[in-house]
Every structure is written in C-alpha cells, then in structure tokens.
Design an enzyme around this catalytic site. Sequence first.
Site, PDB file in Angstrom:
ATOM      1  N   PHE A   1      18.692  30.507 127.308  1.00 42.90           N
ATOM      2  CA  PHE A   1      17.342  30.028 127.010  1.00 42.90           C
ATOM      3  C   PHE A   1      16.386  30.268 128.161  1.00 42.90           C
ATOM      4  O   PHE A   1      16.683  29.913 129.311  1.00 42.90           O
ATOM      5  CB  PHE A   1      17.354  28.511 126.771  1.00 42.90           C
ATOM      6  CG  PHE A   1      18.012  28.084 125.510  1.00 42.90           C
ATOM      7  CD1 PHE A   1      17.296  27.964 124.331  1.00 42.90           C
ATOM      8  CD2 PHE A   1      19.368  27.799 125.500  1.00 42.90           C
ATOM      9  CE1 PHE A   1      17.918  27.573 123.163  1.00 42.90           C
ATOM     10  CE2 PHE A   1      19.992  27.395 124.337  1.00 42.90           C
ATOM     11  CZ  PHE A   1      19.267  27.284 123.163  1.00 42.90           C
ATOM     12  N   ASP A   2      15.229  30.827 127.845  1.00 42.29           N
ATOM     13  CA  ASP A   2      14.082  30.597 128.690  1.00 42.29           C
ATOM     14  C   ASP A   2      13.748  29.111 128.537  1.00 42.29           C
ATOM     15  O   ASP A   2      13.922  28.541 127.462  1.00 42.29           O
ATOM     16  CB  ASP A   2      12.909  31.456 128.218  1.00 42.29           C
ATOM     17  CG  ASP A   2      11.622  31.073 128.897  1.00 42.29           C
ATOM     18  OD1 ASP A   2      11.562  31.152 130.138  1.00 42.29           O
ATOM     19  OD2 ASP A   2      10.673  30.686 128.185  1.00 42.29           O
ATOM     20  N   VAL A   3      13.291  28.491 129.601  1.00 41.58           N
ATOM     21  CA  VAL A   3      13.032  27.048 129.559  1.00 41.58           C
ATOM     22  C   VAL A   3      11.538  26.749 129.470  1.00 41.58           C
ATOM     23  O   VAL A   3      11.084  26.045 128.557  1.00 41.58           O
ATOM     24  CB  VAL A   3      13.654  26.346 130.792  1.00 41.58           C
ATOM     25  CG1 VAL A   3      13.305  24.860 130.815  1.00 41.58           C
ATOM     26  CG2 VAL A   3      15.167  26.539 130.801  1.00 41.58           C
TER      27      VAL A   3
END
Length: 246
Positions: free
Chosen positions: A18-20
């Site tokens: 995941f990109d956060v």
Amino acid sequence: MATTTAVTPLTRFGYVTFDVVGTLIDFEGAIKDGLATIAGREGIDIDGEAALSVYRDARYEPGAGLFPDDLGRCYSRIAAAFGLPDTEEYRQLMIDTVGDAKPFADSVEAMARLKRRYKLIAMTNARRWAFEKYAEKLGQPFWAGFTTDDTGCEKPDPAYFEQVFAHVGRDGGSKDAILHTAQSQYHDIGISRALGMTNAWIQRRHAQQGYGGTIEPKEFTEPDYHFHALIELARAADAAFDAQSS
C-alpha cells in the site's frame, strides 16, 4: 465503482502493498485544515485546491525535504502565494497537522478486512515518525512497513520496490504474489506496471478535477484493478474468497 481487466484473481495474492499517504491517509484534507486554521487567524480567505497546486509544485523542487517535514519549506511558498505570514510557528503547525492527518472514512474497516486475507505491507514516502502515527490510526494492520527513512529513497524509484521484493522473498513469496494498491499514478501505478506487478488504483479524487497535491504523471497507466474507494477492494476480495470456498 469497480472495474478490472483480465488479471490475476484476488484469491491468488499473498501480499498487498500500500501507498499510505493519499491512499489510506487524507493528507490533502490535512493540508487544507492546517491552512484554514492559519487563514482564519489572519482573516484571509484561501482556496484549498489552489493551495494544493502550489504545494505540489513546491514539493518536487530540489531540497524540499521528506514528507511531512517538507510542509515547513513548502508552506513558505504557499504563504507567499496567498499573502499568509511565513513564520516558524506556522511552518511547524503545518508539519504537525499533516503528521496527524486522519484516515479516509473507509480505510480502517477496509484494512481490517484485507488483513484477514493477506499480509499487508506499507510503502510510504512519509518519514518513520509520521508513519507510526498513521499506522496507529489505521489500527496497526501492517505485517511490514517501509518508509523513506528505511529505504533511503522515495517512490517511484525502482530501488524502493526492490527492497520490498527482497523482504517478501525472504518470507518465501515473490513479486507475482503482490498486489500493489495506491492512489498515485505518478508514484505507484506507473512504476508498478513497469516493474511487472499487478496493481489496484484507488481513485480517491474521482469526484475532483486534477491531481491535487500529487504530481501529474507524464502519461496515464491503465490499472489492473480500479476502485473509487478502498472498501471496494476489500469487498471484492471477500467476495472472491467466499466464492472460492463455496
């Protein structure tokens, strides 16, 4: 809203990366909130979307710094553009506000559901101190987490992804077992395609024009999976696994 191409079924992945910031955490909302606080104190009206454009341009200048510490330097550009005082207090206010940014409304539930199906890995361009706050707000869903302090580089640098591939490899997995999930076409979707990953685009800004606080990609990358919200991915995964077991 959910669309997919003919790609690897969701039941075949063991990991979701995941990109956060921007995908799980609403950093644009936090930037607007911080600026609204300052503008309110100073009696100045400010267009939040216009301010995001100034931030985006300032963020990618040399020497901007790592997120969210970059808000200090970038605030100076925003202040100059909108007639706000450029003070150390207000620079720190912006850093603190964005460091405490909240999850999107669906993020906590979606991550809890996805955690039942996969090993979740954070890949964030934020510094470790901010990521730890974000992870706590998200309910600590991550099996592993990578920040710019850990990798020594920022996405879309392939070297960032290679470190994650190595970590998954030590767990007995492979790149093909990873679904990369993100909002940013520039930082994530384009490079994940170039590296041969399957990806899921969470189009958080589907109801808004432009790219907000995120740099515009040179070209659009058609994702493998396309959702307007993260909860749609979680529901799709649940449905896929339930159908497999029935």
